[in-house]
Motif scaffolding. Sequence first.
Motif: not given
Lengths: 438, 303
Positions: B62-63, B69-71, B248-251, B256-258
């Motif tokens: 559900h989360q 952020l997941f999408w 950290d998925g910058r910038p 940010l990958t899975l």
Amino acid sequence: MREASRTTLSVYTLAGLIFLAFLSGCTEQSRESRTGATTIRYSRWGLPEEIQAERELIAEFEKTHPDIKVVVEFASWAEYWNKLQAQMAAGTAPDVFLLNGGYSNDYAARGQLENLQPWVDADTSLTLDAYYPQTVAIFRDKNSLWALPRDCNTVAIYYNKTIFEKRKVPFPTPDWTWQDFLEKAKACTVDENGDGRTDIFGFNAGYDSMEVHWGYWIWQNNGEILSRDRTRCLLAEPPAVEALRFYSDLVVKHKVSPDVAQSSTFGSNMFLTGRLAMSAEGSWMIRTFREAQGFKWAIAPLPKGKRKAAPVNGLGNAMYSKSKNKKAAWQLLKFLASKPYQEKLAKSGTSIPALREVAESPLYLDDTVEGKRYFLDQLAYAQPLDFTRNFNKIEEAVRLELEAVWLGRKDIESAARDAAQAVDKILAENQKSNEKPQ
Amino acid sequence: MSVRSYSPLGRLERKWGWLLCAPFALGLVLFSLGPITTALGLAFYQWDNLTPPRFVGLANWHQLFHDELFWKALRNTLFYVVGSVPTGVILALGLALIVNARLPGIGLFRTVYFTPVVTSTVAVALVWTWVYDSNYGLLNYVIEQIGKLVGLKIKPIAWLNDPRTAMPAIIAMSVWKGLGYNMIIFLAALQNVPRELYEAAAIDGANRFRQFWHVTLPSISPVMFFVVVTSLIGAFQVFDQVYIMARDGRPANSTLTLVYYLYNHAFRYLNMGYACTIGMALFVLIGAVTGIQLVLQKKWVHA
């Protein structure tokens, strides 16, 4: 036939090698237990020099405690926490390990840390009053104490004297203000070859860390980051927003600080390469900046806003709650907080010892570095960071919003509002998991 | 060689066969099948690595569906896949065709193109971080020089620090790094295409392009299929270069990958259960994409 025998041979060799590998594993185990001494494990992160120094210190401990043998384990800063958590999950964490305030709440809440308060109470040879009170406060939670203080660190302004002299800008004074700071930063920002690109920046305003970058500006403006009871984030309150505006304007409006492109990857290197007039850095950076070549530098205290404020962060050594040799672990913990160890730490020049008399002794202060004294002066009013569970997540949520401002995609008001909202969500989750039985 | 009987020697061979398989089989069960099964189960638990896991049913899922952020990570990953796989495959094939030429010293070129493959991703990524640097970087320097030649003043681009260019920059580096590997595979396939087919095609009046289109491509299509499938799976799991070049998925979470997001939850946020959920979602995704390819391959792969 020949073919077959060659195959057999190689299979035997392989099997033999595997067997040997097992064997060597076994002998290592038995060697430890055969000495008759209690073996405990101590783990920390660190740079190669620190690790060498640590080995020598531990050897000294073993000399005075012949019945205890210490196996020292190391990992780099980045790997340390992953390794420790994996070991905790497997129930094999080291008996004693280095800990910071950012993680102590998370581990304590999950029953991984031994409460050291009863140990301190039962041992008359140790008085916590001898340490900087903040270093104890970081690891104190009601009546529990999760680590013995090791060192403390604060943040101050390192400035490049050579740039100041060249630009004929007076050096910072101990009681300088935000306004003085901004003027100096402006005066030192320069495009030397006139190509339209700034070559030397007055300051480097980072946004990654509450400790080193953005936290104390808010305090200096009488703002708060989290509420005392850690249920609400106060970043969207006027004093905090005002402080963050001053701080982000250094990049966005005054352009005295490099933008995202330059600051995020090469922040501290820029000072080392002489491209920064001022940089806010931790007291642990002294050792790195000693390598600076081609310019002179000194340390000034943080400038003053509506009030003086500075962060203090300390490391401590903790005991694993599932340790099988707690008595021996306590001996090591005491040693790591003891005067002889703290004196060696002072001499190494990496961190400020948590033991007050050592920090204020010539061992730490007698140094060619100018202005080192200001670190200790700041400790008189410095405050610990707003540590709580999921501290790293909180820092990251704020980082993301500030980054948007630094990238020019958001104004500081909405960034502060969104950051507060994101942090509130994390705090609410913390509350929820507090209520659940562990 | 060709006769298999259950003679004493045969039985011995079978025993040795099993014995020799054992290390791999054991490793597979211990380090792959075991963890995968565990992860599948943990996707339905809340677990912080330290206290016992708590069953939460579908809460993690559900989360997941409500996790922005997941999408975001999923979109970034798909962008990486679409950006890196076709380019990588086409360039590798082109390179293979070039180094397939029988020229003196061609071996040297093959080696040069293969070198990045045997270099560790971490080292490569570190070097490329400098290539992309906005102040001292090689790439900006080259662009600036070219600009000067044509009388243009080009402002340096902050490749890795601009949300628009960060992921494309990482894609370019990854394509460069992986090129040699696929090139070698294509090269082997090219050298296995029977020469008679080309001769026959030439006699039929096919020019070089038609020969490539009607002889080369169909002949290497099984290898092409292999390369596409493995590249896709690898691309979905991209991690190392992102970890080094864009922490950290910058910038602004643009990189940010899975798998990076999974790593964050597993090792930084003490959320192993949720990390397993992300892992399972990725598993399903890769499975679906591979499944689709298996169906589609009937249309274009010559067995």
